[in-house]
Design a protein around this motif. Structure first.
Motif, PDB file in Angstrom:
ATOM      1  N   LYS A   1       4.377   8.984  -3.329  1.00  0.00           N
ATOM      2  CA  LYS A   1       5.180   9.353  -4.723  1.00  0.00           C
ATOM      3  C   LYS A   1       5.376  10.663  -4.780  1.00  0.00           C
ATOM      4  O   LYS A   1       6.148  11.402  -5.220  1.00  0.00           O
ATOM      5  CB  LYS A   1       4.543   8.597  -5.839  1.00  0.00           C
ATOM      6  N   MET A   2       3.923  11.530  -4.411  1.00  0.00           N
ATOM      7  CA  MET A   2       4.085  13.022  -4.701  1.00  0.00           C
ATOM      8  C   MET A   2       5.025  13.662  -3.391  1.00  0.00           C
ATOM      9  O   MET A   2       5.776  14.684  -4.016  1.00  0.00           O
ATOM     10  CB  MET A   2       2.746  13.651  -4.473  1.00  0.00           C
ATOM     11  N   ALA A   3       5.331  13.033  -2.334  1.00  0.00           N
ATOM     12  CA  ALA A   3       6.001  13.685  -1.361  1.00  0.00           C
ATOM     13  C   ALA A   3       7.627  13.382  -1.742  1.00  0.00           C
ATOM     14  O   ALA A   3       8.322  14.402  -1.611  1.00  0.00           O
ATOM     15  CB  ALA A   3       5.722  12.769  -0.066  1.00  0.00           C
ATOM     16  N   GLN A   4       7.737  12.388  -2.474  1.00  0.00           N
ATOM     17  CA  GLN A   4       9.131  12.272  -2.871  1.00  0.00           C
ATOM     18  C   GLN A   4       9.520  13.098  -3.886  1.00  0.00           C
ATOM     19  O   GLN A   4      10.536  13.726  -4.096  1.00  0.00           O
ATOM     20  CB  GLN A   4       9.299  10.625  -3.610  1.00  0.00           C
ATOM     21  N   GLN A   5       8.564  13.488  -4.852  1.00  0.00           N
ATOM     22  CA  GLN A   5       8.808  14.255  -5.893  1.00  0.00           C
ATOM     23  C   GLN A   5       8.911  15.762  -5.343  1.00  0.00           C
ATOM     24  O   GLN A   5       9.735  16.477  -5.972  1.00  0.00           O
ATOM     25  CB  GLN A   5       7.696  14.381  -6.916  1.00  0.00           C
ATOM     26  N   LYS A   6       8.196  16.136  -4.488  1.00  0.00           N
ATOM     27  CA  LYS A   6       8.222  17.629  -4.013  1.00  0.00           C
ATOM     28  C   LYS A   6       9.202  17.652  -2.843  1.00  0.00           C
ATOM     29  O   LYS A   6       9.479  18.671  -2.265  1.00  0.00           O
ATOM     30  CB  LYS A   6       6.744  17.877  -3.517  1.00  0.00           C
ATOM     31  N   GLY A   7      10.006  16.658  -2.262  1.00  0.00           N
ATOM     32  CA  GLY A   7      10.960  16.734  -1.537  1.00  0.00           C
ATOM     33  C   GLY A   7      10.234  16.824  -0.089  1.00  0.00           C
ATOM     34  O   GLY A   7      11.301  17.135   0.948  1.00  0.00           O
TER      35      GLY A   7
ATOM     36  N   PHE B   1       0.785  16.501   2.999  1.00  0.00           N
ATOM     37  CA  PHE B   1      -0.506  16.887   2.132  1.00  0.00           C
ATOM     38  C   PHE B   1      -1.687  17.068   2.939  1.00  0.00           C
ATOM     39  O   PHE B   1      -2.629  17.801   2.498  1.00  0.00           O
ATOM     40  CB  PHE B   1      -0.581  15.873   1.321  1.00  0.00           C
ATOM     41  N   LYS B   2      -1.731  16.491   4.145  1.00  0.00           N
ATOM     42  CA  LYS B   2      -2.929  16.646   5.171  1.00  0.00           C
ATOM     43  C   LYS B   2      -2.715  18.099   5.489  1.00  0.00           C
ATOM     44  O   LYS B   2      -3.822  18.900   5.399  1.00  0.00           O
ATOM     45  CB  LYS B   2      -2.613  15.524   6.214  1.00  0.00           C
ATOM     46  N   LEU B   3      -1.587  18.572   5.930  1.00  0.00           N
ATOM     47  CA  LEU B   3      -1.740  19.910   6.477  1.00  0.00           C
ATOM     48  C   LEU B   3      -1.831  21.077   5.240  1.00  0.00           C
ATOM     49  O   LEU B   3      -2.705  21.973   5.514  1.00  0.00           O
ATOM     50  CB  LEU B   3      -0.201  20.279   6.986  1.00  0.00           C
ATOM     51  N   LEU B   4      -1.455  20.691   4.096  1.00  0.00           N
ATOM     52  CA  LEU B   4      -1.474  21.549   2.840  1.00  0.00           C
ATOM     53  C   LEU B   4      -3.124  21.773   2.707  1.00  0.00           C
ATOM     54  O   LEU B   4      -3.645  22.789   2.592  1.00  0.00           O
ATOM     55  CB  LEU B   4      -0.892  20.871   1.897  1.00  0.00           C
ATOM     56  N   GLU B   5      -4.048  20.510   2.831  1.00  0.00           N
ATOM     57  CA  GLU B   5      -5.357  20.506   2.585  1.00  0.00           C
ATOM     58  C   GLU B   5      -5.920  21.417   3.670  1.00  0.00           C
ATOM     59  O   GLU B   5      -6.968  22.221   3.320  1.00  0.00           O
ATOM     60  CB  GLU B   5      -5.784  19.120   2.331  1.00  0.00           C
ATOM     61  N   ILE B   6      -5.684  21.082   4.719  1.00  0.00           N
ATOM     62  CA  ILE B   6      -6.319  22.168   6.039  1.00  0.00           C
ATOM     63  C   ILE B   6      -6.248  23.502   5.950  1.00  0.00           C
ATOM     64  O   ILE B   6      -6.950  24.063   6.002  1.00  0.00           O
ATOM     65  CB  ILE B   6      -5.815  21.228   7.338  1.00  0.00           C
ATOM     66  N   ILE B   7      -4.815  23.784   5.768  1.00  0.00           N
ATOM     67  CA  ILE B   7      -4.579  25.398   5.835  1.00  0.00           C
ATOM     68  C   ILE B   7      -5.283  25.973   4.386  1.00  0.00           C
ATOM     69  O   ILE B   7      -5.459  27.365   4.431  1.00  0.00           O
ATOM     70  CB  ILE B   7      -3.151  25.488   5.920  1.00  0.00           C
ATOM     71  N   GLU B   8      -5.328  25.083   3.484  1.00  0.00           N
ATOM     72  CA  GLU B   8      -5.925  25.666   2.072  1.00  0.00           C
ATOM     73  C   GLU B   8      -7.545  25.918   2.586  1.00  0.00           C
ATOM     74  O   GLU B   8      -8.069  26.919   2.135  1.00  0.00           O
ATOM     75  CB  GLU B   8      -5.604  25.012   0.868  1.00  0.00           C
TER      76      GLU B   8
ATOM     77  N   GLN C   1       0.843  -1.190   0.063  1.00  0.00           N
ATOM     78  CA  GLN C   1      -0.030   0.023   0.038  1.00  0.00           C
ATOM     79  C   GLN C   1       0.770   1.264   0.146  1.00  0.00           C
ATOM     80  O   GLN C   1       0.612   2.261  -0.545  1.00  0.00           O
ATOM     81  CB  GLN C   1      -0.866   0.016   1.118  1.00  0.00           C
ATOM     82  N   HIS C   2       2.045   1.300   0.813  1.00  0.00           N
ATOM     83  CA  HIS C   2       2.818   2.438   1.040  1.00  0.00           C
ATOM     84  C   HIS C   2       3.633   2.618  -0.238  1.00  0.00           C
ATOM     85  O   HIS C   2       3.694   3.963  -0.852  1.00  0.00           O
ATOM     86  CB  HIS C   2       3.885   1.995   2.146  1.00  0.00           C
ATOM     87  N   ILE C   3       4.301   1.541  -1.047  1.00  0.00           N
ATOM     88  CA  ILE C   3       4.788   1.773  -2.188  1.00  0.00           C
ATOM     89  C   ILE C   3       4.117   2.297  -3.582  1.00  0.00           C
ATOM     90  O   ILE C   3       4.333   3.166  -4.368  1.00  0.00           O
ATOM     91  CB  ILE C   3       5.541   0.354  -2.538  1.00  0.00           C
ATOM     92  N   ASN C   4       2.697   1.921  -3.306  1.00  0.00           N
ATOM     93  CA  ASN C   4       1.867   2.218  -4.415  1.00  0.00           C
ATOM     94  C   ASN C   4       0.977   3.515  -3.939  1.00  0.00           C
ATOM     95  O   ASN C   4       0.155   3.968  -4.809  1.00  0.00           O
ATOM     96  CB  ASN C   4       0.875   1.364  -4.747  1.00  0.00           C
ATOM     97  N   ASP C   5       1.042   4.103  -3.029  1.00  0.00           N
ATOM     98  CA  ASP C   5       0.529   5.265  -2.499  1.00  0.00           C
ATOM     99  C   ASP C   5       0.691   6.502  -3.265  1.00  0.00           C
ATOM    100  O   ASP C   5       1.923   6.847  -3.465  1.00  0.00           O
ATOM    101  CB  ASP C   5       0.890   5.514  -0.825  1.00  0.00           C
ATOM    102  N   PRO C   6      -0.454   7.167  -3.738  1.00  0.00           N
ATOM    103  CA  PRO C   6       0.200   8.303  -4.840  1.00  0.00           C
ATOM    104  C   PRO C   6       0.712   9.578  -3.913  1.00  0.00           C
ATOM    105  O   PRO C   6       1.502  10.154  -4.427  1.00  0.00           O
ATOM    106  CB  PRO C   6      -0.993   8.734  -5.339  1.00  0.00           C
ATOM    107  N   TYR C   7       0.204   9.734  -2.713  1.00  0.00           N
ATOM    108  CA  TYR C   7       1.019  10.662  -1.840  1.00  0.00           C
ATOM    109  C   TYR C   7       2.523  10.453  -1.433  1.00  0.00           C
ATOM    110  O   TYR C   7       3.053  11.410  -1.254  1.00  0.00           O
ATOM    111  CB  TYR C   7      -0.101  10.915  -0.407  1.00  0.00           C
TER     112      TYR C   7
END
Length: 211
Positions: free
Chosen positions: A21-27, A34-41, A13-19
């Motif tokens: 992958k996105m976390a790795q891409q964005k550093g 992404f949880k905090l990003l969504e809440i503050i937005e 589940q972890h390896i195939n988790d899109p979040y």
């Protein structure tokens, strides 16, 4: 055998988790960013010039998000971020980290010295206690962690400040919501998309302290 299957399922589940992958891409250091990003937005929180305290900050993904929000033209940080954790945390440029337990007077004093009498705009806490699987004991531990963040906020937030904490649905959750409502004028529950559907975690946002 069941434990092995659980570990394999989690890993898959972890390896195939899109979040992930996105976390790795964005550093980002963790998908929790992404949880905090969504809440503050959604809540329109965290803007340049703010003073932010990140309780239980390691590995640092929430501090990374806060830093991004405070970076102004020319890459200069407009605001302050103070991060605290018992565990060590790799440095993040512009984040002032204190390693220690904020329940201890000496650690709190260290933070208060850095704050220099200024009140805080936003307290964020992704802290979770070590859970035992015994519902009543875990409920008490979760409530304790939320109470610590509440007490800290009551002492250090601006009157119109906000607190974001991680809680878990289940035994004791309604008591945590009640204690939030005693302290804040507005309390909302948020389940960000990056929260796994099989997780009972729910984030509580308290805004504007009651006098």
């Amino acid at each position: 055998m069941a434990k092995n299957k659980f570990s394999k399922d989690w890993l898959h589940q972890h390896i195939n988790d899109p979040y992930v992958k996105m976390a790795q891409q964005k550093g980002y250091r963790a998908r929790a960013a992404f949880k905090l990003l969504e809440i503050i937005e959604t809540e329109k929180l965290l803007r340049r010039g703010d003073i932010v305290v990140d309780l239980g900050s390691a590995p640092g993904s929430w501090s990374q998000v806060a830093r991004e929000r405070l970076v102004g033209p020319g890459g200069v940080i407009d605001g302050r971020i103070f991060a605290l954790d018992i565990l060590p945390m790799e440095p993040i440029a512009g984040v002032e980290f204190i390693q220690g337990d904020f329940r201890e007077d000496a650690v709190l004093k260290q933070l208060e010295n850095l704050l220099e009498g200024r009140a805080v705009d936003l307290v964020i806490s992704d802290m979770a206690p070590n859970l035992s699987g015994v519902e009543s004991a875990d409920a008490a531990r979760i409530q304790h962690v939320c109470d610590l963040a509440l007490e800290f906020s009551r002492a250090h937030l601006k009157p119109d400040g906000a607190l974001i904490v991680k809680a878990f649905h289940g035994s004791g959750f309604s008591q945590i919501v009640e204690s939030f409502k005693k302290r804040f004028k507005r309390v909302v529950e948020r389940k960000p998309k990056a929260s796994r559907s099989n997780s009972s975690e729910t984030f509580l946002v308290g805004r504007t302290l009651k006098a």
